[in-house]
Scaffold this motif. Sequence first.
Motif, mmCIF file in Angstrom:
data_model
loop_
_atom_site.group_PDB
_atom_site.id
_atom_site.type_symbol
_atom_site.label_atom_id
_atom_site.label_comp_id
_atom_site.label_asym_id
_atom_site.label_seq_id
_atom_site.Cartn_x
_atom_site.Cartn_y
_atom_site.Cartn_z
ATOM 1 N N LEU A 870 -0.802 7.197 -14.230
ATOM 2 C CA LEU A 870 -0.293 5.882 -14.360
ATOM 3 C C LEU A 870 0.641 5.398 -13.166
ATOM 4 C CD1 LEU A 870 -0.013 3.355 -16.135
ATOM 5 C CD2 LEU A 870 1.681 4.397 -17.591
ATOM 6 N N LYS A 871 1.502 6.353 -12.891
ATOM 7 C CA LYS A 871 2.207 5.990 -11.805
ATOM 8 C C LYS A 871 1.640 5.762 -10.464
ATOM 9 C CE LYS A 871 6.065 8.914 -11.289
ATOM 10 N NZ LYS A 871 6.678 10.356 -11.670
ATOM 11 N N GLU A 872 0.303 6.636 -10.401
ATOM 12 C CA GLU A 872 -0.443 6.374 -9.271
ATOM 13 C C GLU A 872 -1.092 5.356 -9.113
ATOM 14 O OE1 GLU A 872 -4.493 8.648 -8.273
ATOM 15 O OE2 GLU A 872 -3.093 9.907 -9.164
ATOM 16 N N THR A 873 -1.721 4.863 -10.243
ATOM 17 C CA THR A 873 -2.262 3.595 -10.485
ATOM 18 C C THR A 873 -1.416 2.389 -10.024
ATOM 19 O OG1 THR A 873 -3.663 4.537 -12.186
ATOM 20 C CG2 THR A 873 -3.714 2.185 -11.995
ATOM 21 N N ALA A 874 -0.101 2.466 -10.569
ATOM 22 C CA ALA A 874 0.952 1.327 -10.575
ATOM 23 C C ALA A 874 1.316 1.374 -8.937
ATOM 24 C CB ALA A 874 2.047 1.780 -11.433
ATOM 25 N N THR A 875 1.377 2.686 -8.278
ATOM 26 C CA THR A 875 1.454 2.754 -6.847
ATOM 27 C C THR A 875 0.251 1.810 -6.156
ATOM 28 O OG1 THR A 875 2.585 4.748 -7.343
ATOM 29 C CG2 THR A 875 2.148 4.059 -4.883
ATOM 30 N N TRP A 876 -0.690 2.105 -6.529
ATOM 31 C CA TRP A 876 -1.809 1.522 -5.844
ATOM 32 C C TRP A 876 -1.662 0.166 -6.121
ATOM 33 C CZ3 TRP A 876 -6.086 -1.125 -8.108
ATOM 34 C CH2 TRP A 876 -7.232 -1.404 -7.119
ATOM 35 N N THR A 877 -1.739 -0.575 -7.372
ATOM 36 C CA THR A 877 -1.386 -1.851 -7.611
ATOM 37 C C THR A 877 -0.403 -2.635 -6.737
ATOM 38 O OG1 THR A 877 -2.583 -1.447 -9.912
ATOM 39 C CG2 THR A 877 -1.195 -3.308 -9.632
ATOM 40 N N GLN A 878 0.674 -1.789 -6.690
ATOM 41 C CA GLN A 878 1.751 -2.469 -5.866
ATOM 42 C C GLN A 878 1.401 -2.542 -4.692
ATOM 43 O OE1 GLN A 878 5.032 0.217 -5.448
ATOM 44 N NE2 GLN A 878 6.514 -1.385 -6.369
ATOM 45 N N GLY A 879 0.663 -1.707 -3.966
ATOM 46 C CA GLY A 879 0.268 -1.883 -2.733
ATOM 47 C C GLY A 879 -0.646 -2.950 -2.763
ATOM 48 N N MET A 880 -1.663 -3.175 -3.634
ATOM 49 C CA MET A 880 -2.656 -4.233 -3.649
ATOM 50 C C MET A 880 -2.204 -5.634 -3.825
ATOM 51 S SD MET A 880 -5.717 -3.231 -2.966
ATOM 52 C CE MET A 880 -5.484 -1.470 -2.283
ATOM 53 N N ILE A 881 -1.088 -5.879 -4.531
ATOM 54 C CA ILE A 881 -0.239 -7.005 -4.411
ATOM 55 C C ILE A 881 0.435 -7.444 -3.406
ATOM 56 C CG2 ILE A 881 1.489 -8.202 -5.991
ATOM 57 C CD1 ILE A 881 0.547 -6.867 -8.483
ATOM 58 N N GLY A 882 1.031 -6.284 -2.877
ATOM 59 C CA GLY A 882 1.754 -6.467 -1.465
ATOM 60 C C GLY A 882 0.687 -7.012 -0.508
ATOM 61 N N ARG A 883 -0.518 -6.617 -0.435
ATOM 62 C CA ARG A 883 -1.509 -6.936 0.568
ATOM 63 C C ARG A 883 -1.853 -8.308 0.028
ATOM 64 N NH1 ARG A 883 -6.576 -3.461 0.584
ATOM 65 N NH2 ARG A 883 -7.222 -5.599 0.445
ATOM 66 N N VAL A 884 -1.789 -8.810 -0.892
ATOM 67 C CA VAL A 884 -2.061 -10.270 -1.382
ATOM 68 C C VAL A 884 -0.921 -11.098 -0.407
ATOM 69 C CG1 VAL A 884 -2.022 -12.211 -2.944
ATOM 70 C CG2 VAL A 884 -3.160 -9.922 -3.483
ATOM 71 N N PHE A 885 0.235 -10.692 -0.443
ATOM 72 C CA PHE A 885 1.293 -11.612 -0.048
ATOM 73 C C PHE A 885 1.450 -11.204 1.849
ATOM 74 C CE2 PHE A 885 2.495 -11.337 -4.259
ATOM 75 C CZ PHE A 885 2.754 -12.805 -4.326
ATOM 76 N N SER A 886 0.666 -10.435 2.053
ATOM 77 C CA SER A 886 0.543 -10.006 3.665
ATOM 78 C C SER A 886 -0.391 -10.754 4.459
ATOM 79 C CB SER A 886 0.717 -8.492 3.777
ATOM 80 O OG SER A 886 -0.584 -7.997 3.825
ATOM 81 N N VAL A 887 -1.515 -10.740 3.815
ATOM 82 C CA VAL A 887 -2.597 -11.428 4.559
ATOM 83 C C VAL A 887 -2.558 -12.631 5.355
ATOM 84 C CG1 VAL A 887 -5.170 -11.864 4.255
ATOM 85 C CG2 VAL A 887 -4.266 -9.851 3.052
ATOM 86 N N CYS A 888 -1.904 -13.562 4.747
ATOM 87 C CA CYS A 888 -1.580 -14.923 5.387
ATOM 88 C C CYS A 888 -0.392 -14.916 5.810
ATOM 89 C CB CYS A 888 -1.869 -16.107 4.934
ATOM 90 S SG CYS A 888 -4.001 -15.969 4.313
ATOM 91 N N GLY A 889 0.509 -13.836 5.987
ATOM 92 C CA GLY A 889 1.879 -13.991 6.473
ATOM 93 C C GLY A 889 2.656 -14.772 5.347
#
Lengths: 889, 530
Positions: A870-889
Motif C-alpha cells: 500500500l505504501k508503495e502504491t501510495a508513493t507511486w500515486t503521489q508521484g503521478m499527482i505530482g506530475r499532474v501539477f508539474s507538466v504545465c508549470g
Amino acid sequence: LRLYLKIVVSPYRTEMAMEITQFLLSAQSPDAKIRTEAEGQLRQFQEQNLPSFLLSLSFELSTDGKPTESRRLAGIVLKNSLDAKDATRKDHLVQQWVAIDITFKSQIKGLLLKTLGSSVHEARHTAAQVIAKIASIEIPRKEWPDLIGSLLVYMTQQDRPASLKQATLETLGYVCEEISHQDLVQDEVNSVLTAVVQGMNVTEQSPEVRLAATRALYNALDFAQTNFENEMERNYIMKMVCETAMAKEAEIRQASFECLVSIASTYYEVLEPYMQTIFELTANAVRGDEEGVALQAIEVWSSICDEEIELQDFEEPETGDSEPPHSHFIEKALSSLVPMLLETLLKQDEDQEQDDGVWNLSMAGGTCLGLVARTVGDAIVPLVMPFVEANILKTDWRSREAATYAFGSILEGPSIEKLSPMVHAGLDFLLKAMRDENSHVKDTTAWTLSRIFELLHSPSAGFSIISPANLERVVGVLLESIKDAPHVAEKVCGAIYYLAQGYEDAGTSSSLLTPFLPNIISCLIATADRTDGSDSKLRSSAYETLNEVVRCSDLAETSQIIIQLLPVVMNKLGQTVELQILSSEDREKQGDLQASLCGVLQVIIQKLSSIDETKSIILRFADQIMVLFLRVFACRSSTVHEEAMLAIGALAYATGPEFAKYMPEFYKYLEMGLQNFEEYQVCAISVGVVGDICRALDDQILPYCDGIMTLLLKDLSSGELHRSVKPPIFSCFGDIALAIGEHFEKYVVYAVPMMQRAAEVCAQMELSDEEMVEYGNHLRRSIFEAYSGILQGFKSSKAELMLPHAQHLLQFIELVSKDKQRDENVTKAAVAVLGDLADALGSNVKMLFQDRSFCTELLGECLQSGDEQLKETATWTQGMIGRVFSVCG
Amino acid sequence: MAPHDLRRPFKRPAVSDQQKRRELSLLRQNQNRRDAQNQARCLASTVLSFPNQPESAFEPEPEPVLEDTEPELGPRDIDIRQSSKLRGPEARRWFAKQLMLPEWMIDVPDRLSNDWEDVRSGLRITEWLSGRGAFRGQGTHSKLAFLVKHHFCTVWTVVNLRSGIFQVNFWCLCKKAVLITFFSDVRYVCARPSGQRCFVVSSNGITVSRLRNGSLLHRFPSALPNGSRAKDASRSAQSYCILDCIFHELDQTYYVVDMVCWAGISFYECTAEFRFYWLNNKLVETSACDGPSRYHRYRFSMVPMYNCDHEGMHTAYTGPVPYVRDGLLFYNKKFSKLSLGLYQLVIQVPVQRTAVKEFKVAVAMSRLALEYLNLHAHYQTGNTPLALVWKDENCSQYVIDTDSKGQIPHQQQVVLELQDDGKLTTYDDPPVVFGFLNGEFIQKTELVAGNLLRFSVSEGGLVFADGKLEKADLQYIGKVNRARAFADSYSKIMFQHMARHSPLRIEHLLASICSPSEQENVARDVEMLD
C-alpha cells in the motif's frame, strides 16, 4: 373517489370462485401428459385472472369435503403466489397482491380464516401458513387491522373446538415470525403473547393446544422482545416454559426445550436468575428423557457455549458500556456439566458410522463437550482426563470409544502447554489403537489423530507433536489404516490432510514429509479407486487429501513426484469420458468423479506453474489437458462443469498467449458458463476465467470481446443473477480493458454508466450488517479495478475518452475515502485508481485535483500504513499527482 | 414449525475443498490482476529494494510515445527543450535554477536511518543544520511549541483508531530554510563518484552535457531517448531527457545520480525512491548502460544505492565501486521536492472522549492548511535538504577545497554574492549574511550588486553564538572567475570550516544510526508525552 365507489359497490358484487378441483388433481397425475396439460390450464387461469385464480384456490382449500390432495396443492400454489426465496421475485409477488381488488382480498382472507376451523388438520395447517404470508405483506402496511382481533376471538370463545385453538395458535406463531413487534401496537403484542402463554398453561386441557402454544411461543420469541425486557413478564414467560419442560407429553417437553435453546441465544444476558432451574431441567432430560428431548437439552448448553465463545472472540480490550455482559455460565456449571456430558458419550448407536444423518446423544454430547472446551480452555482438562484414563483400556468398546471421543473433543480450547504433554504421552497409544478390534474405536481414533494434526502440528509456528523420530511410524500407521473400512479410511484421509497441511511453508521441516510422499500419493489414489464405499464420500476425501498433499508440498523437492502424478490423473480423467452413461444417476456419478479429478488437475497446474522451472511441464502437457477439459465439457449439454472451468483458469494463466489456440473450441463453453444464472458459482468462476484469459492473451482476446462484453453486461443487468457475481464482473471489465487497450473504446458507453450506477448504489447502500459491509467493500474495490484497467488501457492513446468521467470517479473516491468501514483492499484499489487517473489524464485533470484535500489525507493515511504494498502504491500515486501539477508549470 | 437446526457434524467433517479452491483461484486472479495493473503502472515490487534486485526482474513496457499529437507546450517544457541551445549567462541562470544542489552535511542528522515505524512511535525532531536554528533543546514539548510558534501553522487531524486511542497527525508547514524534519529521514546513501557534476540533456537526436555553470562539457550521441539520430527517428521532439550526472574521467562514464526528466516526463515532483526506481529500469531498457559504440559515445551507469543503515553506510563508505569515490551522498527517499515543507508527525495518544470535539475543530483547520499547501507549494530547486553530501579523507581526495591550481590554500576561501545594500550573502534561500562591504570599497573596486566575490577566512575565523553565526573575519581576495554561476552555500562554507577544524567523522554518522535498544527508548519517550 375510486375507493369510495368500490366500497359501495362491493356488497352487491359476489366474486365467483371457479371450480378447479379437477385441474388441481390432474396436475398431480402420474401421467405426464395429463399433468402437463393441467399445469398449463392452471397457469393460463393464473395469467388471465389472478384475483379470481387466488380466490378459487382459497375456496378449494377452505371447502371441507374436497379431496385432501387438491386442497394441499391449492394451499401450496397460494403460498407460492405470495412468497418466494428470491428477493426480486418476492417483491414482484407482493406488488401483485397489493394491486388486487380489495373485494377479492377480503374474500380470500375470510375463506382462509374460516379454514382454521376445518376438521382436516392439513388444511388448517396450510391456511395458517398462508395467513401468515398475507399478514407479512399487509400488517406492516396496516391493511389487515382486524386479523389479530379475529384470531384472539377464536382463542377466547369457550365453545370453540380445541382444533380451532390449535390452528389459531399455530397461525399466531407464524404471524409473529413474519412480522416485527413494531408493526403492532404494544397492546396487541401483549394480547398475542398472553393468548400464547395461556395456551401453554397446565390448566389447558387439550395437549394439542398446549403443544401448539409452546411451538407458537418458539416462533414468537423474537417478537416478544419488549416483553422479555420487562422482568415480571419475562418471569412469567420463563415460568411457563419451565413448566412445559416437565409436561406429560414428550412432544411438548421437546418443544419447550427448543424454546429454551432459542432463549439461551436470544436473551443470554437475562438468563442468570433461571440458570439453576435450567440446569436441573436439562440434567434430568439428558439423563432420563427420550432422545428427542435429551438432544434439545444438550443443545441448550451448546447454545450457551456459542454465546460465550462469541463474547470471548469479540471481546474488546476497552469495554464500553453498551457491551453485553459475559456471565460465565459454563465456567460456573463446569463441574456438574462435564460429567453429565461424559455420560452421554457412552450412549453410542451400534451402527452410527453407517449413516451420515445420524444425530444421537453421544454425538450431541461430544459436540457440546468440544464447545465447552473452547469456552473454558484449560479448566476442562482435569475434569475429562480421569474419564479418559478410566475407560480407555476397558474391554467394552463403548468405553474405549467414549474415552477416545472425549479426548479428541477437548483438543481445541486448552493451551498448547496444557495439551502438549498429554498428547505426547497419548500419541503412541492412539497409533496402536488404530488396530483395535472395534471399528467405532478405530473411526474415533483416526478422527482424534486428525484433530491432533490439525491443532497441535504446526512446524511453521514452531510447535509440533510430530518429530523426525515418530513421523515414519505415524505415516506407516496411517497408510496401513487407510485400507480399513471405508468410514475409518475417510477419517484417515482427514488425518493425512492435516498432517500435510502442517508442513506447508514450514521451511526445513517441510522436507521431513517429502520421502513419504510417493507412498502417500499412491495410497491415496488406491483409496480413491476403492469400490467398497457406499457413496462417493471416501473417493472425494481421498482426492481432496491428495490435493492438499500436493498443494502443501515443497515444490523444489517434490516437483518430480508431482510431474509423475500429472499423467496419472489425466489418464483417469480421460477414462471418465469413456464411462457408459445409462441413467441420470450414472451422469451424476460421472460428474462427481470429473469434479474431483479436475480439482486435482487444477491444483497440480497451479502448483507447477508457480515457478518457471516447472511451468514448462504444464506447457508441454497443455494441449492434452485442454483436450480433456473440452471432452469433459462435452459430457453435458446445457451446463458447464464448474471444476473444469476453474482448472481452465489455472491453465490459461500457465500457458499465457499459447492459450489463444484453444479459444475457438473453448469459447462456446465460456459463453455457456457466463449465462448460467442458476448456478451462480459457475457464472462467477467463468467471469474469473475471462480475466485469466485476458491476461494470458492480451489483445488476442479481441475477436471474442463483443460476445463476452454482451454477456457480462447482460449478467450485470439481470435481477436473477446472484449479487455476489456482480463485483467480479466489474473487475473483469478492467481486465478486458487492460488487455485490449484502445479497443475498449466502443464498450465505454455501456460499461462506464454501469460502473457509475454501481458507484451510486454503493453510496446509498445501507451498511447495516456485516455481510452488506463486506459486499459493499467488494463492489467498491471492483469498480475501482474496472476504472484502473480502463485508464491504464487507454493511457497511451485514448485517455481523453475518460476525461468526462474523471469528476464522477474522483467524487466516488472521495466518498469512499471518507468511509471508515472501507477495508484495506478498497483503500489499495482507491489509491491506485487515483494514481491511474493522474497517470492517464495528466494535466487535464489538474483543475479537478486542485481543491481535493481528501487526496492528501488518503495518501497520508496510506503512507503511514504498515502494508508495504500500500505504501508503495501510495508513493507511486503521489508521484503521478505530482506530475499532474508539474507538466504545465 | 421448523425444527431447530442440528449442529454441523462435529466428528464427520467431510473433506471438501471446493470452496477453498474457488477462493484460492480468486486470490490468484486478484494477485495476477494487481500485477498486470502494476505493470501497466510501471510499478513493480522492486521499487523498495532495487539496489539488490537483478535488473532483469522488471519487464520493460513501452514508453509513452507521443507521435502525431502536438499538444500546447507549457513554458517549462520550452525551457527544458531549448536548454541545450542556451548559451552564456542564460544557460548559467537556467542551470543554476534546475540543479538540485545537495546540502553539505555539517551536523549529524538525528538518526540517519530513521524509518517510518520509528517516527510513528517517536516524536523526534531532527535538526540537520542546527547551527542555524535557534533551538537545541532535547525536550520534545519545547520543539513542538517552537514549531507552532514560528512556522506557518501547525495543525492536527485525529483518526479514531479504536475506542480511547486516537492517532494524532500533526502537519507542519515549515519554510524550506528551517531544516527540521520529523520523520522524513528515510534515506538512501551512495558513494559519490569523483568528477564533474553536470546535467545531461538529450533532445533532437543529440545529447549535451553541461557543467553546473552551464558551460558545455560534451556534445555526443547517446542511447538515451532522442539522444542520437541513429534510432528512434520517429520520436517526437518532445521526447527529451535531463539527467543529473557526475562525469567520471577515468572510465569516461556518466554516473547518474538523479533524474529530472525522462522521455518528456518530468520527475520534479516524484520522490527519490520513485525516481531511482524508474531510472534504473529505463537506463537498462534503452541500453544506455552499454559500452561506447557509434551511436552511443559514453557509457551511463547508475550509482549503487543502499538503504541508509549500518550495513548500507558501511558499504557505501568502504565497499568496492568502479569509480573514484568522493564522499557520500544521502538522499531522502520519501519526499519529493513538492512535499518539502510539509512535514507530518504522527503520534498515537490516548485521548479522553471529551477532547474529541476540540479535535474536530482541528480537523477543519487542517483542511484549510492543506488547501493552502496545494496553492503555495512550489518547485524547490537550488539547495535542498533532500540530498546531503558528506566526505572525509578516507572516501575522498578532495575533502578540503583546492584552488584553481589544485593546491589547498592556507586559509579557507569562500565565495559570496554582493547585494544592493552591500551585504555579502550565501547562495541560500533566504541568503545568509556573512559580512558587509561599505560603499566606498565597492566604488573603489567597481563592484556591482550580483558580483561574486572571493574571500579568505582570516585568523578571526567564523564565530558562533548560540548556534548562530555571529562574526566572520573575512579578507577580500577578488572577483571570481566569470564561469562561476553562484556563491557558496551556507552549508558548504560550514562543511569546509569544520573540515579544517573539527570534522564530522564517519563514526558520528554510524553512531546516529540507532540500534534497536535505542529505538525502544524513543518509543518510551513518547509514552511519557501525553
